[in-house]
Scaffold this active site. Structure first.
Site, PDB file in Angstrom:
ATOM      1  N   GLU A 180       0.946  -1.261   0.005  1.00 53.33           N
ATOM      2  CA  GLU A 180      -0.202  -0.391   0.178  1.00 53.33           C
ATOM      3  C   GLU A 180       1.458   1.249   0.147  1.00 53.33           C
ATOM      4  OE1 GLU A 180      -4.249   1.050   0.727  1.00 53.33           O
ATOM      5  OE2 GLU A 180      -3.665  -0.115   0.074  1.00 53.33           O
ATOM      6  N   CYS A 200      -2.105   8.399   3.131  1.00 52.75           N
ATOM      7  CA  CYS A 200      -1.781   8.465   1.323  1.00 52.75           C
ATOM      8  C   CYS A 200      -3.145   8.410   0.766  1.00 52.75           C
ATOM      9  CB  CYS A 200      -1.445   7.222   1.525  1.00 52.75           C
ATOM     10  SG  CYS A 200      -2.097   5.684   2.459  1.00 52.75           S
TER      11      CYS A 200
END
Length: 480
Positions: A229, A263
């Site tokens: 990720e 993020c």
């Protein structure tokens, strides 16, 4: 002896903590011990594992204040630290509820009447998790909990930038005898993470694209799965039919929560030109009312920039944009206050894709806004990125128009190359865990950590093909 690492306090800028990474021998010994204990952990079954994690939850609740204090010192912010702990606790309950059904092994007939198929789920013995500094606790457990329930043993290596929570968390683990044999946390920097990959059967990594590439290469050399990720440059598209009041409030939160250190932050906003000026004015007014959590942690909503190197990146992106003609409506500078680095919510216009603030991950409370004339242009701008993590679309005003908005928004969202699109809201994957998603482009690799796949990716499927009748197979050799 392993060299100690000095840890900086993000509010004061002073070194006030030290960690000691394990030696290679110590790390190897831990991995061996965990592997041995994993056999029994798997064989005891899901009910045993659920009971153990519920005991851990009680231990966490008893140490909630210590964990909060450690996270506050790690990150310099309060409300998000509390949210991390609460999300941790609810995540244990959520996965414990879901796991029994998701880990059930099915039996069914096949196309051949006398052959029956029985499935078996086999967990990876030892999972390594390397987690980042922006949500130190939450992102260290988001993969850990489903991996444990799947029957894996787990070693977690959090970021060396925010490691203070590790010790109180290890004490909660140690207080649950059934857990301490199959879960541990280790301190260390990149070298420790690299050593960990050499010892595990599967690795989960959350962090930058640059480091993610190194993790993927190391995992590929060992022929083990890597779930990555990575970074994002999440776009938001605001159509002229959007509710500007709603859109500006959502995008302000989605861009600057946790000081933009996520993020899933919205990092670039595209607004239809007919409402551009009105949108910028409203967003700027709201952004100016968001306060720094300074001089005290209760003073406001925006905490310090956690990583010193990130402060330099944010300022570099701002300098680059201003030098190339960007207009600053509010914020626009990284301030040093009593040793900590701070950045107020920043609204920029007159930006374009030649600027770093529109193309590289900024990881700060920056809202650069461009106008577009038609939907085709908006789609092109949103997809003009090496990233593809998530995004947002706003369309439709209120009442009947709001009800019809999804038809417009769905069509637009389906053309954006991201793993998840929030419609008439943003950053919803930070709160909604049911939707499976995969990262596009350089934003990640591997199975979804959301939805049912979040636990199933820690299992390998084995097919047991059972002959149920004592008869010759018609495809055998006909030997007299």
């Amino acid at each position: 002896m392993t060299q100690q690492i000095n840890i900086r306090n993000p509010r004061t800028g002073k070194t006030d903590y030290i960690i000691t990474p394990p030696t290679s021998e110590q790390l190897a010994e831990k991995s061996t011990r965990l592997r041995q204990a994993q056999i029994d952990w798997q064989q005891q079954g899901i009910s045993h594992r659920i009971e153990t994690l519920q005991q851990w939850k009680q231990a966490i609740l008893s140490q909630k204040n210590r964990l909060k204090e450690a996270l506050v010192n790690d990150t310099g912010r309060l409300s998000v630290s509390i949210l991390e702990i609460d999300s941790f606790i609810s995540s244990i309950d959520r996965w414990c509820k879901l796991a029994p059904d998701l880990l059930s092994e099915e039996s069914k007939n096949t196309a051949i009447p006398f052959i029956r198929l029985q499935s078996q789920l086999v967990p990876y013995a030892l999972v390594g998790i390397i987690s980042p500094w922006n949500f130190p606790l939450l992102l260290s457990i988001i993969d850990t909990i489903p991996a444990l329930l799947a029957g894996c043993a787990v070693i977690v290596k959090p970021s060396e930038i925010a490691p203070r929570f590790i010790q109180p968390l290890l004490e909660t683990i140690a207080s649950v005898p059934k857990l301490r044999d199959i879960l541990t946390y280790i301190e260390g920097a990149g070298e420790t993470g690299a050593s960990l990959i050499e010892l595990v059967d599967l690795v989960c990594f959350t962090g930058s694209v640059a480091t993610g590439k190194k993790v993927a290469e190391a995992a590929a050399k060992r022929f083990i799965p890597a779930f990555l990720e990575l970074g994002g440059k999440d776009p938001a598209i605001v159509l002229e039919s959007a509710n500007i009041e709603l859109a500006t409030s959502a995008l302000l939160w989605g861009s600057v929560v946790n000081t933009g250190q996520s993020c899933l932050s919205i990092e670039r906003i595209y607004v239809q030109e007919s409402i551009f000026n009105k949108f910028v004015l409203k967003l700027t007014e709201k952004a100016q009312r968001v306060r720094l959590a300074y001089p005290t942690i209760e003073s406001g909503e925006i905490g310090p920039i956690i990583a010193e190197r990130q402060a330099a990146i944010i300022q570099e992106h701002l300098d680059d944009a201003i030098q190339k003609g960007a207009k600053v409506h509010c914020g626009g500078i990284v301030e040093e206050l009593d040793g900590g680095f701070w950045c107020r919510p920043t609204v920029l216009t007159q930006v374009n894709h030649s600027m770093k603030v529109m193309t590289e991950e900024t990881f700060g409370p920056i809202m650069p806004i461009m106008s577009f004339s038609n939907i085709e242009e908006a789609i092109h701008l949103a997809n003009d990125s090496i990233y593809g993590l998530s995004g947002a679309v706003f369309a439709g005003e209120e009442g009947e128009a709001m009800a019809n908005a999804p038809a417009i928004a769905y069509a637009l969202a389906q053309q954006i190359n991201c793993g998840a699109i929030s419609i008439n809201d943003c950053a919803l994957t930070a709160l909604i865990y049911e939707g499976e998603k995969n990262s596009f482009k350089f934003s990640g690799m591997g199975g979804s950590r959301m939805g049912d796949a979040g636990i199933k990716r820690f299992m390998r499927k084995k097919a047991l093909l059972v002959k149920t009748q004592p008869i010759p197979d018609p495809w055998w050799f006909k030997i007299e």
